[in-house]
Design an enzyme around this catalytic site. Structure first.
Site, PDB file in Angstrom:
ATOM      1  N   LYS B  64     -36.418  -9.312 -60.871  1.00 48.48           N
ATOM      2  CA  LYS B  64     -36.064  -8.317 -61.881  1.00 48.48           C
ATOM      3  C   LYS B  64     -35.394  -9.030 -63.049  1.00 48.48           C
ATOM      4  O   LYS B  64     -34.649  -9.994 -62.859  1.00 48.48           O
ATOM      5  CB  LYS B  64     -35.122  -7.295 -61.240  1.00 48.48           C
ATOM      6  CG  LYS B  64     -34.829  -6.051 -62.058  1.00 48.48           C
ATOM      7  CD  LYS B  64     -34.041  -5.034 -61.209  1.00 48.48           C
ATOM      8  CE  LYS B  64     -33.643  -3.802 -61.992  1.00 48.48           C
ATOM      9  NZ  LYS B  64     -32.922  -2.823 -61.139  1.00 48.48           N
ATOM     10  N   SER B 139     -34.537   1.781 -61.422  1.00 46.87           N
ATOM     11  CA  SER B 139     -34.786   0.900 -62.551  1.00 46.87           C
ATOM     12  C   SER B 139     -35.604  -0.343 -62.203  1.00 46.87           C
ATOM     13  O   SER B 139     -36.087  -1.020 -63.122  1.00 46.87           O
ATOM     14  CB  SER B 139     -33.444   0.463 -63.161  1.00 46.87           C
ATOM     15  OG  SER B 139     -32.692  -0.283 -62.219  1.00 46.87           O
ATOM     16  N   SER B 163     -32.004   2.404 -57.346  1.00 49.16           N
ATOM     17  CA  SER B 163     -32.912   1.679 -58.230  1.00 49.16           C
ATOM     18  C   SER B 163     -33.935   0.785 -57.546  1.00 49.16           C
ATOM     19  O   SER B 163     -34.877   0.327 -58.184  1.00 49.16           O
ATOM     20  CB  SER B 163     -32.119   0.833 -59.231  1.00 49.16           C
ATOM     21  OG  SER B 163     -31.681   1.630 -60.290  1.00 49.16           O
TER      22      SER B 163
END
Lengths: 476, 483
Positions: B64, B139, B163
């Site tokens: 990420k 996310s 997330s």
């Protein structure tokens, strides 16, 4: 109506430690900018604070010295505000649970003891330092993250001299313990000064003015004196309303204080508990370990000098005022020097010399063992006091051993009774007129003969012997 | 086959697959998927192949973009960091490097982690590999997309509310958030420090266990890191006999919903079927009625705490030390310009909420009360964990929504639907290990089921998930609409 100044201090001291308080960067003062910087100090994305336990323990030590209550947990808070010297956009400090609360410190104000209440003492990080120029500013991150110990007093001080006495005492404690070098030149001591004027007999405080970031002890005194004058004049001329709750700054060039912002513009720091540092339990064992490590502090040392060494309190006060001087004196005593003589020499010759030459006693060529040699020569009647002082200066000047110089300078005292006697007989024989005058009652002629002996021996004759022999010969 | 990673390792070991071939294939695939679904911020053009022999050597992965990667662009999907190239690795990246895993790219995410849709990345919307008109959830949107597309066997994510676990559910894969502190946060761009957890997205439970086994442990750079003393992958036994699980009745009873959608009805009925499966595998499952006020408080608590911490954590984004320098005559205007241009509107709104709840006059009422209720909630859940091995719940109350249906306004505030969509934040409030695994499909879109257990009991949580996965048919599934 008499007005009483009411003063509270927030004293920031940069602590001595190997590394910074939340990063592994070195904690050292350096003239070269941005040399001691870790990514943590510059708040690069993803960094986390790492608590320096050395600082934590020293903070506990100071809290104990100030007789504070220690919380069960060591924890930190964030103080949030934007400023270019604060890379994270928040300062890690202690707000919810300062490391010490409700303490006190006894200080000596011109011979009188005063108890200063301590509201709290807490550990936090320093910001970067800024240099402003006309069209730009430069940021030096060496200072970002340097450990700071902030001590907050109650509004219990009433004059500049009380404030100075408090700060001096604190400065000495910092140096005695090694918690801070408290070096004024490097800006290691900075104060926020709160001043208000209270009417005598009233229990209500006047409107408080805060003067931020005053950077040495003399300037704190100047700030207080200026604010007392300013506020008193306003009150006495019926313009009390013009004293508003505000933040001011001290301006060194004019020796005045200048408005920075009013209370309405006060920043809401939005404090909250720092989530990246788990609370750390402070157990009794740790407190006791730290308590045992506290060295003898100035107050105790002063009592020791008075009670154990028989030094008068004025001299004792002077000797303990600076840790390095007191260390020097202690070493003289440890070496077996005469106490009274040592105290006189340190207070007079040594302190005169270091003050007028702006050197530190630690760097002095004349170490305690060398000074002891000089003092011993006086005690052994080998040299006069006057010669000792000359030898002292000469040794410092040339950086040469006094034991070598004493011979080379021909300073060894003339103690030979027969030699002195024959010298005096000779002088008396050559000055029959003066001998006559003396015998006719002009007794101050005695001093004339002493002078002649000294002149002929270049001051080396033992004056005590000279007097003895002269008295005997003249009364014949 | 219960592990994509082990399967690849086997092929690499036997020489059936050359390390370069695997990586080149992965990079080619990455480009195709990027064109279709937009999950990357960066595809690496140069990768390092490591000699180290470990279960992860030669295995490609994606991180990420809020994980700091040395010499590789790390933007957090924010314009405020659009050109930021770090000079240090996050601990989790460093540990994977040392094991020989191969970082092939950085995945898009909701800007700085503050969002749950995958639509607020500065590089655009990440699309769902099962249906390009739908979101991936966020996310960790790019990471979920890339694992579901079969580009990489695992991707790193971070989880502050859900997330990792929510996009995993929307993309039909496994999303595992370990116990708080089990994986170092050093190098993770923070969202809300007291909730943030680094975790992993995979296509099998065993792969999640293998990856986490290799990055676990105390890190001297993170004072909140803990020593999770476990070998997760070797404790997977496909056996849950005698385990006791519970679910929260309030959220699973269809009668508690006003106008439930068909999707919700299907989700709950699939959940009930899975509960039957759990029982048939020898575990007990009980329903617990929970204080509805506490459940209703989950989202408000989350908003108060996460926004407050975020507004402070992201205060370093001033454009002064790094990031594009803003314009202005003084530092305030420069910072203002940088942040006005840099952040999306969702983030700005959350910063305002965070700032508001921290204000001196509001802090007691909002922020401190949120912390108190968080503790109440956690105490209540901890009590239940004294009696039960794990909480089992549907991961979401819907399938992945359509991209064009996403707006920032919460219109089901206070409803049970809202509670169901946000309850997984419980896992972050308590620092619990929590994993989402696929639980089938509704209208060809994947849904998930979530298992959450007590702190440090990751092995148990993973074993329950592994057992369920072993007795269902969604393990290792790859989305159809990849190309």
């Amino acid at each position: 109506m008499a007005l009483i100044p009411v003063i509270g201090l927030e004293m920031h001291a940069e602590m001595k430690s190997t590394t910074k308080v939340f990063s592994p960067a070195e904690n050292t003062y350096n003239d070269i900018s941005n040399l001691h910087v870790n990514k943590i100090d510059m708040a690069f994305p993803g960094i986390l604070p790492l608590v320096n336990f050395e600082c934590m323990n020293k903070a506990i030590e100071m809290a104990l010295i100030l007789n504070c209550k220690i919380p069960e947990m060591f924890m930190f808070d964030r103080k949030n505000y934007y400023y270019p010297d604060l890379p994270k956009g928040y300062q890690i400090t202690q707000f919810t649970k300062p490391i010490g609360t409700n303490g006190y410190l006894n200080i000596d104000v011109n011979g009188e003891e005063k108890k200063v209440e301590i509201l709290d003492i807490h550990l936090e990080e320093d910001s970067a330092s800024l240099d402003h120029y006309s069209y730009y500013s430069l940021i030096d991150y060496n200072r970002a993250g340097v450990p700071l110990l902030e001590t907050v007093t109650a509004p219990c001080l009433h004059s500049a001299s009380e404030a100075v006495a408090f700060l001096d005492t604190m400065k000495n404690i910092f140096r005695y313990t090694g918690i801070s070098d408290a070096d004024i030149k490097c800006g290691q001591i900075r104060c926020d000064v709160n001043v208000s004027m209270m009417e005598e007999g009233s229990s209500e405080f006047g409107t408080k003015v805060e003067v931020k970031n005053v950077n040495n002890i003399q300037n704190v005194a100047n700030t207080i004196e200026y604010e007392i004058k300013r506020q008193t004049e306003l009150i006495e001329s019926g313009r009390k309303d013009e004293i508003v709750q505000e933040t001011r700054r001290y301006d060194e060039s004019t020796n005045t204080t200048i408005t920075m912002r009013s209370k309405a513009d006060a920043i809401d720091y939005k404090y909250f508990v720092e989530p990246n540092i788990p609370p750390y339990k402070i157990n009794e064992e740790l407190i006791e370990t730290i308590r045992k490590q506290i060295p003898v502090l100035p107050n105790q040392k002063k009592l020791n000098y008075i009670n154990k060494l028989g030094i008068n309190s004025i001299d004792a006060n002077i000797l303990v005022k600076d840790k390095d001087i007191s260390d020097y004196f202690d070493e003289l005593i440890r070496l077996g020097s005469d106490i009274k003589m040592s105290s006189n020499w340190v207070i007079n010759q040594i302190m005169d010399y270091i003050n007028s030459n702006d050197v530190s006693i630690k760097e002095l060529y004349l170490t305690p063992d060398k000074l002891k040699f000089i003092m011993d020569q006086v005690l052994l009647d080998k040299i006069s006091n006057k010669q000792a002082k000359e030898l002292f200066l000469m040794s410092l000047e040339l950086k040469r051993e006094p034991s070598e110089l004493i011979g080379e300078l021909g300073m060894e005292q003339l103690n030979d009774m027969d030699e002195i006697k024959s010298l005096i007989i000779n002088i008396l024989d050559n000055n029959p007129k003066q001998v006559e005058e003396y015998k006719n009652g002009k007794t101050n002629m005695f001093q004339y003969f002493v002078g002649q002996v000294m002149k002929q021996t270049s001051g080396k004759a033992n004056p005590v012997l000279v007097r003895e022999i002269l008295t005997a010969l003249l009364s014949e | 086959m219960d592990s994509v990673i082990l399967d690849l390792r086997e092929k690499l070991k036997k020489g059936e697959l050359k390390p370069e071939t695997l990586i080149n294939h992965t990079l080619e695939n990455s480009k195709v998927v990027q064109d279709n679904l937009n999950p990357f911020v960066t595809i690496c053009d140069q990768v390092n192949l490591y000699e180290e022999e470990s279960v992860l050597s030669g295995i490609p992965y994606v991180a990420k973009d809020n994980l700091s990667t040395k010499d590789i662009l790390s933007t957090g999907s924010s314009n405020t960091l659009k050109d930021y190239v770090p000079f240090f690795d996050a601990t989790v990246i460093d540990r994977l490097n040392k094991k020989g895993a191969v970082l092939v790219g950085k995945s898009a995410m909701d800007e700085l982690g503050l969002g749950g849709t995958g639509t607020t990345c500065h590089t655009g919307v990440t699309k769902n590999p099962w249906d390009k008109t739908r979101i991936t959830g966020g996310s960790s949107s790019g990471s979920a997309c890339l694992v579901a597309s079969g580009v990489v066997p695992f991707a790193l994510g971070s989880d502050t509310g859900d997330s990792i676990r929510k996009p995993a559910a929307f993309c039909g894969i496994v999303g595992y958030k370990p116990t708080y502190g089990a994986i170092s946060r050093f190098g993770l761009f923070p969202f809300a420090s007291s909730l943030d957890t680094v975790g992993v997205l995979t296509r099998t439970v065993k792969d999640a266990a293998i990856v986490v086994d290799n990055v676990l442990g105390i890190d001297e750079n993170d004072m909140t890191s803990i020593n999770l003393d476990a070998n997760l992958s070797s404790s997977l036994k496909n056996d849950i006999k005698g385990k006791k699980l519970f679910y929260i009745k309030n959220m699973v009873d269809i009668n508690n919903y006003d106008n439930p959608s068909e999707d919700l009805k299907n989700i709950l009925s699939k959940f009930n079927k899975t509960i039957e499966l759990v029982r048939s595998l020898g575990a007990e499952v009980e329903e617990i009625s929970f204080d509805q006020n506490l459940l209703n408080a989950i989202l408000p608590i989350y908003q108060c705490i996460s926004c407050a911490e975020a507004t402070s954590n992201d205060s370093n984004l001033t454009g002064i030390i790094f990031g594009p320098r803003g314009e202005g005559d003084n530092y305030i205007d420069m910072i203002k310009d940088h942040r006005t241009k840099g952040f999306c509107s969702l983030i700005k709104r959350r910063f305002i909420i965070g700032s508001y709840v921290l204000q001196k006059e509001n802090q007691e009422k909002y922020f401190l009360n949120a912390k108190r209720v968080r503790r109440l909630l956690v105490e209540k859940i901890n009590e239940l964990f004294e009696m039960y091995d794990a909480l089992i719940m549907p991961a979401t109350g819907s399938i992945a929504p359509k991209i064009d249906s996403i707006n920032e306004v919460i219109n089901d505030a206070g409803s049970m639907q809202e509670v169901l969509e946000n309850y997984m934040a419980i896992g972050n409030f308590g620092g619990y290990p929590s994993i989402t695994i696929p639980n089938g499909f509704i209208n060809s879109m994947p849904i998930g089921i979530n298992i959450t257990g007590k702190v440090m009991d990751d092995a148990n949580v993973l074993n329950i998930a592994y057992t369920l996965e072993s007795n269902m048919s969604y393990r290792g599934q790859i989305a159809k609409e990849v190309k």
